[in-house]
Each structure stands twice: as C-alpha cells, then as structure tokens.
Motif scaffolding. Sequence first.
Motif, mmCIF file in Angstrom:
data_model
loop_
_atom_site.group_PDB
_atom_site.id
_atom_site.type_symbol
_atom_site.label_atom_id
_atom_site.label_comp_id
_atom_site.label_asym_id
_atom_site.label_seq_id
_atom_site.Cartn_x
_atom_site.Cartn_y
_atom_site.Cartn_z
ATOM 1 N N LEU A 4 31.542 86.026 52.317
ATOM 2 C CA LEU A 4 30.322 86.193 51.508
ATOM 3 C C LEU A 4 29.071 85.926 52.344
ATOM 4 C CD1 LEU A 4 31.016 84.368 48.098
ATOM 5 C CD2 LEU A 4 30.932 86.823 48.516
ATOM 6 N N ALA A 5 29.158 84.881 53.182
ATOM 7 C CA ALA A 5 28.006 84.506 54.016
ATOM 8 C C ALA A 5 27.722 85.612 55.045
ATOM 9 C CB ALA A 5 28.268 83.175 54.713
ATOM 10 N N ARG A 6 28.807 86.153 55.615
ATOM 11 C CA ARG A 6 28.636 87.249 56.590
ATOM 12 C C ARG A 6 27.956 88.431 55.907
ATOM 13 N NH1 ARG A 6 33.472 86.446 58.844
ATOM 14 N NH2 ARG A 6 34.519 87.907 57.473
ATOM 15 N N ASP A 7 28.369 88.702 54.696
ATOM 16 C CA ASP A 7 27.803 89.816 53.947
ATOM 17 C C ASP A 7 26.305 89.566 53.672
ATOM 18 O OD1 ASP A 7 27.993 92.208 52.175
ATOM 19 O OD2 ASP A 7 27.456 90.721 50.661
ATOM 20 N N PHE A 8 25.971 88.314 53.309
ATOM 21 C CA PHE A 8 24.560 87.977 53.021
ATOM 22 C C PHE A 8 23.695 88.218 54.261
ATOM 23 C CE2 PHE A 8 21.138 84.771 53.215
ATOM 24 C CZ PHE A 8 20.381 85.188 52.122
ATOM 25 N N PHE A 9 24.119 87.680 55.417
ATOM 26 C CA PHE A 9 23.296 87.845 56.628
ATOM 27 C C PHE A 9 23.334 89.296 57.122
ATOM 28 C CE2 PHE A 9 23.702 83.165 56.755
ATOM 29 C CZ PHE A 9 22.352 82.860 56.863
ATOM 30 N N GLY A 10 24.430 90.008 56.817
ATOM 31 C CA GLY A 10 24.507 91.427 57.178
ATOM 32 C C GLY A 10 23.459 92.225 56.411
ATOM 33 N N ARG A 11 23.248 91.827 55.143
ATOM 34 C CA ARG A 11 22.255 92.537 54.316
ATOM 35 C C ARG A 11 20.830 92.115 54.646
ATOM 36 N NH1 ARG A 11 22.870 90.997 49.315
ATOM 37 N NH2 ARG A 11 24.753 89.765 49.633
ATOM 38 N N HIS A 12 20.695 90.928 55.274
ATOM 39 C CA HIS A 12 19.348 90.418 55.576
ATOM 40 C C HIS A 12 19.287 89.965 57.037
ATOM 41 C CE1 HIS A 12 18.699 90.703 51.312
ATOM 42 N NE2 HIS A 12 19.768 89.955 51.115
ATOM 43 N N PRO A 13 19.333 90.922 57.959
ATOM 44 C CA PRO A 13 19.390 90.568 59.382
ATOM 45 C C PRO A 13 18.132 89.854 59.882
ATOM 46 C CG PRO A 13 19.163 92.951 59.076
ATOM 47 C CD PRO A 13 19.389 92.370 57.722
ATOM 48 N N ASP A 14 17.043 89.883 59.091
ATOM 49 C CA ASP A 14 15.816 89.181 59.495
ATOM 50 C C ASP A 14 15.917 87.676 59.280
ATOM 51 O OD1 ASP A 14 14.355 91.432 60.224
ATOM 52 O OD2 ASP A 14 13.901 91.883 58.134
ATOM 53 N N LEU A 15 16.924 87.260 58.518
ATOM 54 C CA LEU A 15 17.054 85.831 58.231
ATOM 55 C C LEU A 15 18.011 85.160 59.200
ATOM 56 C CD1 LEU A 15 17.385 85.838 54.323
ATOM 57 C CD2 LEU A 15 15.360 85.289 55.688
ATOM 58 N N SER A 16 17.672 83.925 59.584
ATOM 59 C CA SER A 16 18.617 83.155 60.399
ATOM 60 C C SER A 16 18.656 81.727 59.874
ATOM 61 C CB SER A 16 18.224 83.192 61.869
ATOM 62 O OG SER A 16 16.929 82.674 62.009
ATOM 63 N N LEU A 17 19.782 81.076 60.126
ATOM 64 C CA LEU A 17 20.002 79.742 59.587
ATOM 65 C C LEU A 17 19.538 78.691 60.587
ATOM 66 C CD1 LEU A 17 21.326 78.160 57.224
ATOM 67 C CD2 LEU A 17 23.466 78.251 58.523
ATOM 68 N N ALA A 18 18.879 77.644 60.080
ATOM 69 C CA ALA A 18 18.380 76.590 60.971
ATOM 70 C C ALA A 18 18.467 75.238 60.276
ATOM 71 C CB ALA A 18 16.927 76.885 61.351
ATOM 72 N N ALA A 19 18.424 74.184 61.091
ATOM 73 C CA ALA A 19 18.355 72.819 60.553
ATOM 74 C C ALA A 19 17.246 72.100 61.303
ATOM 75 C CB ALA A 19 19.679 72.104 60.752
ATOM 76 N N LEU A 20 16.478 71.319 60.571
ATOM 77 C CA LEU A 20 15.350 70.587 61.148
ATOM 78 C C LEU A 20 15.496 69.118 60.786
ATOM 79 C CD1 LEU A 20 12.395 70.573 62.376
ATOM 80 C CD2 LEU A 20 11.588 70.976 60.038
ATOM 81 N N GLY A 21 15.678 68.282 61.810
ATOM 82 C CA GLY A 21 15.844 66.857 61.540
ATOM 83 C C GLY A 21 15.657 66.079 62.823
ATOM 84 N N SER A 22 15.765 64.776 62.696
ATOM 85 C CA SER A 22 15.617 63.943 63.867
ATOM 86 C C SER A 22 16.743 64.235 64.868
ATOM 87 C CB SER A 22 15.676 62.476 63.427
ATOM 88 O OG SER A 22 15.350 61.670 64.510
#
Length: 260
Positions: A4-22
């Motif tokens: 499902l996640a692959r499909d989501f990013f496949g449909r929205h290639p402009d989006l990327s996942l990130a984490a912001l923390g110490s």
Amino acid sequence: MDELARDFFGRHPDLSLAALGSQANRASLDLMPAGCSATFYAAEQHPSLVERYRDANALAFPGDLTLPGWVLSDLYLLPGAIGMLACHGRFLEVPTRKRLNLGPDDVAIAAAYYAAPTVEPGTFIGVSLLSLVPKIVAGAWVKALTLKMLRAKRLRGVAQWASPAVRVHTRMGPLRVVSSVPGTHEFRAKSFVYESDLTDALAWTGAMARRAGGTPAEKIPAADTERLAALCERAEGGERIFVVPPGLDAGGNVLIKYGQ
Ligand SMILES: CC(C)(COP(=O)(O)OP(=O)(O)OC[C@H]1O[C@@H](n2cnc3c(N)ncnc32)[C@H](O)[C@@H]1OP(=O)(O)O)[C@@H](O)C(=O)NCCC(=O)NCCS
C-alpha cells in the motif's frame, strides 16, 4: 502495508518521507518503515527545516493551539522525532505556498505527525497531525509511517468528536474510547481520549485500505456532546467502547460499537 505504501508513493512521486528530531534519537528509529526509505534530519543541523515545520504547524493550528517554540524544542525534538512528508513548494496550492512564504523549489512540508513517547515502553501519545494537501490521504500516511518509524505498539491521543481527523485516526483501526480528556485542554468539552492497538499488522493494513470496518451498534451525532460525555464516563468505568472505521459518517455521526 508495504504494498500500500509503495502504491501511495508511486502515485505521488513528489512526496518523500522524512524524520526531524534531535541527532541522538536517530539510532532508535526505523528509517525503513513499511519498506519506505526515510531521510533523517538532525534538528541541530537543520534549523530552517525546524522553522518550516513550525510555520506549517501554525497554519494548521492557529489561535489557542499555536505551538510555542520551547514546546517544539523540549517536548518534540529532544525526546523524539516528527515524521514528515516532504515535497517541493510547487506541490502545495499557491495560496498555501504564499502563506508559508515558500518558493516553488523550496523544500516544503506537505504533512507531518508527532507522537510523544510515554513512560510505558512502546506506547506513544499522538500530539500533532497536520496535512496541507487534502484529498490524497496524506494525513493517514504520515501518521502510519511515523508510528512505524517510532516502532509504536500502542497509541493514545486526544481527538475532537466532530473533526475529520477521526476518519484519519480510524485508518489505524478501531479507536477504543478511553476517557474524557484529563486536565485543562482547550477543546476538552468536545474531545475524547482514544487508544489504537498497533500490534496486529494485518488489521492495521486492512484499516489503511478501508477494508476493515464493523457494523456500528449506534450512531451518535458528533455535536451531541452530552451523550458523548456519558460514553466517556462509561469507558472510564471499564466498559469497552469503540469508534469503528471510518469513524464518522457523511451525516456527522460518530460510529460506535460496544464490547470486544
Ligand atoms: C485533519 C487533517 C490532518 C486531514 O488532512 P488529510 O489527511 O489531508 O485529509 P483528507 O482530505 O485526505 O481527508 C481525510 C479524511 O477526512 C474526510 N474529510 C475531509 N474533510 C472532511 C470534512 N470537512 N468533513 C467530513 N469528513 C472530511 C475525508 O473524506 C477523508 O476520509 P477517508 O479517510 O475516509 O477517505 C487536515 O485537515 C489538517 O491538517 N487539519 C488541521 C489540523 C488538525 O485538525 N489536525 C488534527 C488534530 S487531532
């Protein structure tokens, strides 16, 4: 969930996942949640991304719920990490981009989620969910992938009965009604504390895909705060009460099930 996640990013290639923390929190995170690669940004080294998060948060939560800078540092970035769907400014609608003072090529935050660690290992408290790109299920995806990055087993959080966010939250599965909101929360009267069990991967995937549901035993108007407060009291007394997916119907009713 990976598919499902692959499909989501496949449909929205402009989006990327990130984490912001110490920086210190990097090693504790799963930076391949549901098979998606996440970029970790150490907050100490990326102050402008922290500012962008704060701006996005201010847009989503104006007024009473504005996030103070010290809370962002002390209670978000130091103990944990904010999960984000990043994009270029041009992915956002022009008015949103303007309100955020972003150019088309600036790194922008399309959606973000923060859940705080608790004294109970594996249990987190959902603190802040925002999405600036409606209609693509960005809120549910950033929430699910952040919880996976955090290796969360159980989630508790505060939600407003009448908020579309209830629909987002039920993409993690049924919400057990825990109680009314302790303390002096600004929206206490129209909110409840819920719990999501995140240990059943199949059930979670089904809920993300809206395959899982359950016939509600009762539909209570989200505006009927008296009946809903009584429900919280019963939950506090030990009764098992759930908000079942999709949580809210088109008529603004909360979908309730009892037992199990
Ligand atoms: C709540 C929020 C995160 C949802 O953003 P999103 O995930 O991009 O929203 P979507 O357009 O994908 O819609 C999510 C769901 O809500 C439903 N929805 C959206 N607007 C709605 C509305 N006005 N009334 C009822 N349902 C609505 C959608 O149909 C969708 O349901 P589905 O999951 O069954 O398909 C976003 O609106 C936001 O940032 N709001 C301000 C901050 C906030 O309130 N955060 C939640 C605090 S608990």
